[in-house]
Motif scaffolding. Structure first.
Motif, PDB file in Angstrom:
ATOM      1  N   GLN A  93     108.550 144.843  23.620  1.00 17.84           N
ATOM      2  CA  GLN A  93     108.279 146.063  22.866  1.00 17.84           C
ATOM      3  C   GLN A  93     107.627 145.744  21.527  1.00 17.84           C
ATOM      4  O   GLN A  93     106.652 146.371  21.138  1.00 17.84           O
ATOM      5  N   THR A  94     108.159 144.742  20.816  1.00 21.28           N
ATOM      6  CA  THR A  94     107.595 144.420  19.506  1.00 21.28           C
ATOM      7  C   THR A  94     106.274 143.667  19.628  1.00 21.28           C
ATOM      8  O   THR A  94     105.335 143.916  18.873  1.00 21.28           O
ATOM      9  N   TYR A 151     117.115 141.268  24.531  1.00 22.48           N
ATOM     10  CA  TYR A 151     116.086 140.548  23.774  1.00 22.48           C
ATOM     11  C   TYR A 151     114.753 140.456  24.507  1.00 22.48           C
ATOM     12  O   TYR A 151     113.697 140.463  23.868  1.00 22.48           O
ATOM     13  N   LEU A 152     114.775 140.385  25.834  1.00 27.38           N
ATOM     14  CA  LEU A 152     113.503 140.367  26.561  1.00 27.38           C
ATOM     15  C   LEU A 152     112.798 141.713  26.433  1.00 27.38           C
ATOM     16  O   LEU A 152     111.594 141.773  26.177  1.00 27.38           O
ATOM     17  N   SER A 153     113.542 142.789  26.620  1.00 31.97           N
ATOM     18  CA  SER A 153     112.970 144.119  26.451  1.00 31.97           C
ATOM     19  C   SER A 153     112.444 144.305  25.036  1.00 31.97           C
ATOM     20  O   SER A 153     111.340 144.814  24.819  1.00 31.97           O
ATOM     21  N   GLY A 204     114.720 150.733  26.088  1.00 35.79           N
ATOM     22  CA  GLY A 204     113.552 150.928  25.228  1.00 35.79           C
ATOM     23  C   GLY A 204     113.753 152.002  24.175  1.00 35.79           C
ATOM     24  O   GLY A 204     113.551 151.762  22.982  1.00 35.79           O
ATOM     25  N   PRO A 205     114.161 153.223  24.578  1.00 36.59           N
ATOM     26  CA  PRO A 205     114.435 154.268  23.585  1.00 36.59           C
ATOM     27  C   PRO A 205     115.560 153.904  22.614  1.00 36.59           C
ATOM     28  O   PRO A 205     115.511 154.302  21.449  1.00 36.59           O
ATOM     29  N   SER A 238     110.685 143.665  32.035  1.00 38.84           N
ATOM     30  CA  SER A 238     111.723 143.494  31.013  1.00 38.84           C
ATOM     31  C   SER A 238     112.351 144.825  30.608  1.00 38.84           C
ATOM     32  O   SER A 238     113.560 144.911  30.378  1.00 38.84           O
ATOM     33  N   GLN A 239     111.550 145.887  30.538  1.00 38.99           N
ATOM     34  CA  GLN A 239     112.102 147.189  30.156  1.00 38.99           C
ATOM     35  C   GLN A 239     112.675 147.938  31.353  1.00 38.99           C
ATOM     36  O   GLN A 239     113.589 148.754  31.200  1.00 38.99           O
TER      37      GLN A 239
END
Length: 248
Positions: free
Chosen positions: A18-19, A12-14, A161-162, A48-49
Motif C-alpha cells: 500500500q505504501t 506488514y505485507l499488505s 487495506g481500509p 498481499s491485500q
C-alpha cells in the motif's frame, strides 16, 4: 504461534504494497518503473491485500485529492468533516466507489499518469475474489487457532487495506507531533514508526509530498525507504532526482 505469524505477515505485507505501490508510486510518482514491474507489483498488491484489495488507480486519484484539499469539504477523508472514525470510513468508501465506477467528476490533473491495469482492477474488486481470499483466511484460522478470541482478528484481515488507511487518515490528523507548519492538521503519529511502515510520519509527508523518505529527524526511520533504495539499485525502479519536492 501460526496465527500470530500469519497476522503479522499479512499486516506488514499488505501495508508495504500500500505504501510502496499505491501511495508512493500510483499517487505521487516518486519513482518510475517499466510496464513489466508495474504489473508485477499490481499482482503482488492483489495477493498481499487479498479481500481488501484497493484499486491502485482509485487510491492514487483519491490520495491526490486528499493532498489538494486536505481538511476541507473536498477532502475525501478528513476527521474535520466526520462525526467519528466509522463515519469517515463510510464516506471514504462512497467516494472511492464513485471514482472506481467513473461516477465522480475528476479533474484530469488528478488522473495524469496514474497506473490503471483494467483487468487486475476488475478482478481485485470482484466479490468472488474478495470472498475467496476471506475464505482462505478463515480456513487458516479454523486449522491453526487454539483459542476462540483469535477469531476476533479475522475482521481485520478482511478489511486490512481500509484499516491501514483509517489509522493514518483519522488518528494522524488528531494525535501526534508536528515538525512542520502545514495548511492542515497532519501530524506525525509515532516517533519511531514500527507499526505503519513510515506512513505515520504524516506531517512530514504533507510538507514534502514527493519525498520518497518519509522520515526527517534522526529517530524517524522509514522502513519502506531501504526497499526503495534497493529496488532503485537493482534497476527495478528509478527514483526521480527531485523526489524531495512536493508533488502538487
Amino acid at each position: 504461534m501460526e496465527i500470530l505469524i500469519f497476522f503479522i505477515a499479512h499486516w506488514y505485507l499488505s501495508l508495504f504494497f500500500q505504501t510502496f505501490f499505491l501511495h508512493r508510486y500510483a499517487a505521487h510518482q516518486m519513482f518510475t518503473m517499466n510496464k513489466f514491474w508495474e504489473r508485477t507489483f499490481y499482482v503482488l498488491t492483489w495477493i498481499s491485500q487479498g479481500s481488501s484489495f484497493l484499486s491502485p488507480y482509485t487510491y492514487g486519484v483519491m490520495h491526490r485529492l486528499h493532498h489538494a484539499y486536505a481538511d476541507t469539504e473536498k477532502d475525501p477523508h478528513s476527521p474535520q468533516y466526520s462525526d467519528n472514525l466509522f463515519d469517515m470510513m463510510w464516506k471514504t468508501k462512497n467516494i472511492y466507489n464513485d471514482i472506481l465506477t467513473g461516477k465522480a467528476n475528476i479533474d484530469p490533473k488528478f488522473t495524469k499518469n496514474v497506473p490503471n491495469w483494467k483487468f487486475l482492477e476488475w478482478l481485485g474488486d470482484r466479490w468472488i475474489s474478495r470472498i475467496a481470499w476471506g475464505t482462505l483466511y478463515t480456513l487458516f484460522y479454523i486449522h491453526f487457532a487454539t483459542h476462540w478470541w483469535m477469531f476476533l482478528l479475522l475482521p481485520i484481515h478482511y478489511l486490512m487495506g481500509p484499516v491501514h488507511g483509517a489509522i493514518i487518515n483519522w488518528f494522524a490528523h488528531k494525535f501526534g507531533y508536528v515538525n512542520f507548519k502545514v495548511n492542515d492538521t497532519a501530524k506525525n503519529l509515532l516517533p519511531l514508526d514500527f507499526l505503519m511502515f513510515g506512513e505515520s510520519y504524516h506531517n512530514n509527508h504533507h510538507k514534502f509530498g514527493g519525498r520518497a523518505n518519509f522520515g526527517i529527524k534522526w529517530h524517524e526511520f522509514d522502513p519502506a525507504y531501504p526497499f526503495i533504495l534497493l529496488f532503485n539499485a537493482l534497476h527495478i525502479i528509478k527514483l526521480k532526482p527531485n523526489n524531495d519536492l512536493n508533488y502538487m
